[in-house]
Design a protein around this motif. Sequence first.
Motif, PDB file in Angstrom:
ATOM      1  N   GLU A   1      -5.009   6.863  -4.358  1.00  6.89           N
ATOM      2  CA  GLU A   1      -5.577   7.103  -5.627  1.00  6.89           C
ATOM      3  C   GLU A   1      -5.490   8.190  -5.736  1.00  6.89           C
ATOM      4  O   GLU A   1      -6.177   8.399  -7.266  1.00  6.89           O
ATOM      5  CB  GLU A   1      -6.995   6.939  -4.518  1.00  6.89           C
TER       6      GLU A   1
ATOM      7  N   LEU B   1      12.831   8.835  11.782  1.00 11.71           N
ATOM      8  CA  LEU B   1      13.087   9.216  10.109  1.00 11.71           C
ATOM      9  C   LEU B   1      14.528   8.576   9.979  1.00 11.71           C
ATOM     10  O   LEU B   1      15.682   8.709  10.205  1.00 11.71           O
ATOM     11  CB  LEU B   1      12.323   8.668   9.273  1.00 11.71           C
TER      12      LEU B   1
ATOM     13  N   HIS C   1      -3.689   1.802  12.294  1.00 14.81           N
ATOM     14  CA  HIS C   1      -4.784   1.492  12.035  1.00 14.81           C
ATOM     15  C   HIS C   1      -3.977   0.003  10.978  1.00 14.81           C
ATOM     16  O   HIS C   1      -5.809  -0.890  11.586  1.00 14.81           O
ATOM     17  CB  HIS C   1      -5.576   2.619  10.735  1.00 14.81           C
TER      18      HIS C   1
ATOM     19  N   LYS D   1      -1.649  -1.912  -3.908  1.00 14.69           N
ATOM     20  CA  LYS D   1      -2.999  -0.963  -4.353  1.00 14.69           C
ATOM     21  C   LYS D   1      -2.066   0.249  -3.584  1.00 14.69           C
ATOM     22  O   LYS D   1      -1.592   1.138  -2.904  1.00 14.69           O
ATOM     23  CB  LYS D   1      -3.961  -1.328  -2.650  1.00 14.69           C
TER      24      LYS D   1
ATOM     25  N   ASN E   1       3.639  10.692  -2.865  1.00 15.06           N
ATOM     26  CA  ASN E   1       4.502  11.040  -2.924  1.00 15.06           C
ATOM     27  C   ASN E   1       5.955  10.893  -4.108  1.00 15.06           C
ATOM     28  O   ASN E   1       6.346  11.984  -4.724  1.00 15.06           O
ATOM     29  CB  ASN E   1       5.280  12.085  -1.472  1.00 15.06           C
TER      30      ASN E   1
ATOM     31  N   ILE F   1       0.919  -1.145  -0.240  1.00 13.89           N
ATOM     32  CA  ILE F   1      -0.511  -0.437   0.244  1.00 13.89           C
ATOM     33  C   ILE F   1       1.199   1.299   0.138  1.00 13.89           C
ATOM     34  O   ILE F   1       1.771   1.620   0.752  1.00 13.89           O
ATOM     35  CB  ILE F   1      -0.952  -0.775   1.797  1.00 13.89           C
ATOM     36  N   THR F   2       0.480   1.989  -1.266  1.00 18.08           N
ATOM     37  CA  THR F   2       1.329   3.010  -1.324  1.00 18.08           C
ATOM     38  C   THR F   2       1.066   4.860  -1.126  1.00 18.08           C
ATOM     39  O   THR F   2      -0.004   4.876  -1.757  1.00 18.08           O
ATOM     40  CB  THR F   2       2.699   2.829  -3.010  1.00 18.08           C
ATOM     41  N   PRO F   3       1.682   5.651  -0.647  1.00 13.52           N
ATOM     42  CA  PRO F   3       1.485   6.700  -0.727  1.00 13.52           C
ATOM     43  C   PRO F   3       1.737   8.114  -2.161  1.00 13.52           C
ATOM     44  O   PRO F   3       2.423   7.013  -3.324  1.00 13.52           O
ATOM     45  CB  PRO F   3       2.011   7.554  -0.383  1.00 13.52           C
TER      46      PRO F   3
ATOM     47  N   LEU G   1       6.110   5.094   7.213  1.00 14.41           N
ATOM     48  CA  LEU G   1       5.519   5.829   8.246  1.00 14.41           C
ATOM     49  C   LEU G   1       6.405   7.538   8.151  1.00 14.41           C
ATOM     50  O   LEU G   1       7.077   7.840   7.476  1.00 14.41           O
ATOM     51  CB  LEU G   1       5.029   5.662   9.066  1.00 14.41           C
ATOM     52  N   GLY G   2       5.496   8.194   8.865  1.00 21.13           N
ATOM     53  CA  GLY G   2       6.151   9.793   8.782  1.00 21.13           C
ATOM     54  C   GLY G   2       7.370   9.935   9.576  1.00 21.13           C
ATOM     55  O   GLY G   2       7.620   9.160  10.414  1.00 21.13           O
ATOM     56  N   GLY G   3       7.876  11.310   9.563  1.00 23.19           N
ATOM     57  CA  GLY G   3       8.736  11.932   9.854  1.00 23.19           C
ATOM     58  C   GLY G   3       8.737  13.349  10.197  1.00 23.19           C
ATOM     59  O   GLY G   3       8.144  13.520  10.001  1.00 23.19           O
TER      60      GLY G   3
ATOM     61  N   PHE H   1       3.876  -1.633   3.496  1.00 25.59           N
ATOM     62  CA  PHE H   1       2.563   0.307   3.496  1.00 25.59           C
ATOM     63  C   PHE H   1       4.309   1.407   4.297  1.00 25.59           C
ATOM     64  O   PHE H   1       5.040   1.056   5.312  1.00 25.59           O
ATOM     65  CB  PHE H   1       1.269  -0.094   4.477  1.00 25.59           C
ATOM     66  N   THR H   2       4.215   2.006   2.940  1.00 26.18           N
ATOM     67  CA  THR H   2       4.371   3.292   2.868  1.00 26.18           C
ATOM     68  C   THR H   2       3.755   4.422   3.721  1.00 26.18           C
ATOM     69  O   THR H   2       2.608   4.120   2.475  1.00 26.18           O
ATOM     70  CB  THR H   2       5.300   3.374   2.573  1.00 26.18           C
ATOM     71  N   GLY H   3       3.482   5.327   3.690  1.00 24.47           N
ATOM     72  CA  GLY H   3       2.199   6.223   4.256  1.00 24.47           C
ATOM     73  C   GLY H   3       2.349   6.994   5.285  1.00 24.47           C
ATOM     74  O   GLY H   3       3.579   6.837   6.567  1.00 24.47           O
TER      75      GLY H   3
ATOM     76  N   PHE I   1      16.563   1.263   4.091  1.00 24.22           N
ATOM     77  CA  PHE I   1      16.025   2.996   4.894  1.00 24.22           C
ATOM     78  C   PHE I   1      14.646   2.069   5.707  1.00 24.22           C
ATOM     79  O   PHE I   1      14.076   1.049   5.376  1.00 24.22           O
ATOM     80  CB  PHE I   1      15.114   2.989   3.566  1.00 24.22           C
TER      81      PHE I   1
HETATM   82  P1  NAD Z   1      -1.837   8.238   4.043  1.00 22.24           P
HETATM   83  O1  NAD Z   1      -1.317   7.308   5.047  1.00 22.24           O
HETATM   84  O2  NAD Z   1      -2.977   8.368   3.615  1.00 22.24           O
HETATM   85  O3  NAD Z   1      -1.934   6.650   2.495  1.00 22.24           O
HETATM   86  C1  NAD Z   1      -0.923   6.735   1.809  1.00 22.24           C
HETATM   87  C2  NAD Z   1      -1.815   4.950   1.032  1.00 22.24           C
HETATM   88  O4  NAD Z   1      -2.395   4.058   2.576  1.00 22.24           O
HETATM   89  C3  NAD Z   1      -2.399   5.213   0.688  1.00 22.24           C
HETATM   90  O5  NAD Z   1      -2.434   4.333  -1.081  1.00 22.24           O
HETATM   91  C4  NAD Z   1      -3.774   5.468   0.630  1.00 22.24           C
HETATM   92  O6  NAD Z   1      -4.860   5.190  -0.187  1.00 22.24           O
HETATM   93  C5  NAD Z   1      -4.055   4.678   1.815  1.00 22.24           C
HETATM   94  N1  NAD Z   1      -4.679   4.366   2.739  1.00 22.24           N
HETATM   95  C6  NAD Z   1      -5.481   5.338   3.392  1.00 22.24           C
HETATM   96  N2  NAD Z   1      -6.183   4.847   4.039  1.00 22.24           N
HETATM   97  C7  NAD Z   1      -6.691   3.285   4.129  1.00 22.24           C
HETATM   98  C8  NAD Z   1      -6.955   2.458   4.918  1.00 22.24           C
HETATM   99  N3  NAD Z   1      -7.896   2.570   5.600  1.00 22.24           N
HETATM  100  N4  NAD Z   1      -6.818   1.095   4.284  1.00 22.24           N
HETATM  101  C9  NAD Z   1      -5.737   0.922   3.348  1.00 22.24           C
HETATM  102  N5  NAD Z   1      -5.367   1.306   2.833  1.00 22.24           N
HETATM  103  C10 NAD Z   1      -5.409   2.925   2.365  1.00 22.24           C
HETATM  104  O7  NAD Z   1       0.024   8.585   3.721  1.00 22.24           O
HETATM  105  P2  NAD Z   1       0.063   9.703   1.982  1.00 22.24           P
HETATM  106  O8  NAD Z   1      -0.418  11.082   2.168  1.00 22.24           O
HETATM  107  O9  NAD Z   1      -0.495   8.719   0.969  1.00 22.24           O
HETATM  108  O10 NAD Z   1       1.486  10.013   3.022  1.00 22.24           O
HETATM  109  C11 NAD Z   1       1.975  11.541   3.098  1.00 22.24           C
HETATM  110  C12 NAD Z   1       2.752  10.186   4.136  1.00 22.24           C
HETATM  111  O11 NAD Z   1       3.648   9.259   3.787  1.00 22.24           O
HETATM  112  C13 NAD Z   1       3.500  10.978   5.046  1.00 22.24           C
HETATM  113  O12 NAD Z   1       3.037  11.182   6.593  1.00 22.24           O
HETATM  114  C14 NAD Z   1       5.228  10.774   4.704  1.00 22.24           C
HETATM  115  O13 NAD Z   1       6.069  11.068   5.706  1.00 22.24           O
HETATM  116  C15 NAD Z   1       4.592   8.973   4.620  1.00 22.24           C
HETATM  117  N6  NAD Z   1       5.814   8.681   3.467  1.00 22.24           N
HETATM  118  C16 NAD Z   1       7.104   7.690   4.431  1.00 22.24           C
HETATM  119  C17 NAD Z   1       7.505   7.077   3.518  1.00 22.24           C
HETATM  120  C18 NAD Z   1       8.551   5.990   4.324  1.00 22.24           C
HETATM  121  O14 NAD Z   1       9.877   5.605   4.010  1.00 22.24           O
HETATM  122  N7  NAD Z   1       8.939   6.094   5.701  1.00 22.24           N
HETATM  123  C19 NAD Z   1       8.036   6.844   2.373  1.00 22.24           C
HETATM  124  C20 NAD Z   1       7.096   8.103   1.827  1.00 22.24           C
HETATM  125  C21 NAD Z   1       6.132   8.598   2.567  1.00 22.24           C
END
Ligand code: NAD
Length: 484
Positions: A184, A415, A241, A181, A158, A154-156, A257-259, A232-234, A453
Amino acid sequence: MLALADPSLLVQAAFIGGQWCVADDGATLAVEDPATGKVVGTVPACGAAETRRAIAAAETAFRSWCSVPAAERARLLECWNDLILANAADLARIMTAEQGKPLAEAEGEVRYGASFVKWFAEEARRIYGRTIPAPGTDRRILMLEQPIGVTAAITPWNFPIAMITRKCAPALAAGCTMVIKPSELTPFSALAVVKLAERAGIPAGVISVVTGLPAAIGEELTSNPAVRKISFTGSTRVGAHLMRASAGTLKKLSLELGGNAPFIVFDDADLDLAVEGAMVSKFRNAGQTCVCANRILVQAGIHDAFVARLGARIAAQKVGPGTQPGVGIGPLINRAAAEKVHAHVADAVAKGARVAQQAETSCADGNFVAPLLLTGATTDMRLANEETFGPVAPVFRFETEAEAIAIANGTPYGLAAYFFTEDMHRAWRVGEALEFGMVGLNTGAISMEVAPFGGVKQSGLGREGGYLGIAEYLEPKAFHMGGL
Ligand code: NAD
């Protein structure tokens, strides 16, 4: 319509079990260009049923993929890497259209993303087990490394390509299959790069891409027992969750996750290196990176000189659509992102920070935010405690090394951290004291395929890339051979 050398790379379909398909109910989601608000295209709004089929296809494909010889898996990944590089210009155009980053940066990300495919193609051949001295002569003990099975990513938004290849390449190299996934907001980059994987000859079902509604897809991925691992990255909120939701089926998790990166400049720093490092770390992707300098801590003796130099560089930044030549700062991903940045700046100014410099631009509205330098930042401000995720450089003034370390570590995140000093003793002391998964000394660039990383504390679990990356997709098995 996007002008591409190969228009078939803009795919408006999900990819399930080797078939390009629509959602079961035909529903779609529109994807907007953050620079213009225009619709780039639509993708299927898939949900649980489509995800279930992708998982079933990955389960079937795993049975044969896990026994494809490592050399053949490596060859297929090499071929995928070559196709990504050969189509870098088109992939960059797709990425800029849906994500906003300047074309040159987008192409840089394509190359960075491909570097993981190449690296893990090489790593596929180096999955070694061990032999363990047994307590008796009638026994031999081996440690086998075997692929986990069906995995999910599951990817972000950015880094819409690199965050996928960083997960998918080690998974495939290890012999796992994967359901992806993508965000979106940026599905087209993912679909294009997977189209190239299909062209490379990666068999049907080994990779699927399910576009659509995050909650429904996520619910299926986390609750389906066939999925053995989620990467997961996000954001930390969604990562936590997913961890809770995966508890019922006890999945292995990697969470990037976030930093809240500190960037520390000591009095004895090389000013040129420090300013260059701050520009790279802070303003790449308009400040929308998990490892970007969120808090710039500058020691009193060098403070004014550093602020003057960084201010001059910020003033020279060109803001605009990522397709325009010379633009260094594109739009933020959407209106909510821009509003968050403005709210952080307003909060900081209300609490005593001063706007020391701002780039001049004709497009500082909508999703565009002009780069900004703030001085007088303090730890009670929102930008000290949350990811700003935008082109704002807040400078905190400090007096002593101990004070800088305390401020730097005073966050639930762990991070990336950066520091600049020419003193070797301080380099060791500070490098060891910083509670972060990655530390840059005299550099603002720490992301590369050869090095692991990942973060500590609330920045996540696990490592991607480097020699550790493939281990996330392998399960060790102790194989005891008795009666010898
Ligand atoms: P986000 O957590 O909102 O979304 C990330 C992914 O999760 C997206 O694909 C989104 O659709 C999905 N998602 C959201 N709710 C979900 C659910 N209930 N079930 C399953 N999937 C779900 O993050 P974002 O806004 O897309 O990205 C920015 C964040 O990502 C920032 O906090 C950033 O620091 C972090 N990030 C971390 C790294 C790392 O390597 N540590 C790298 C890039 C970004």
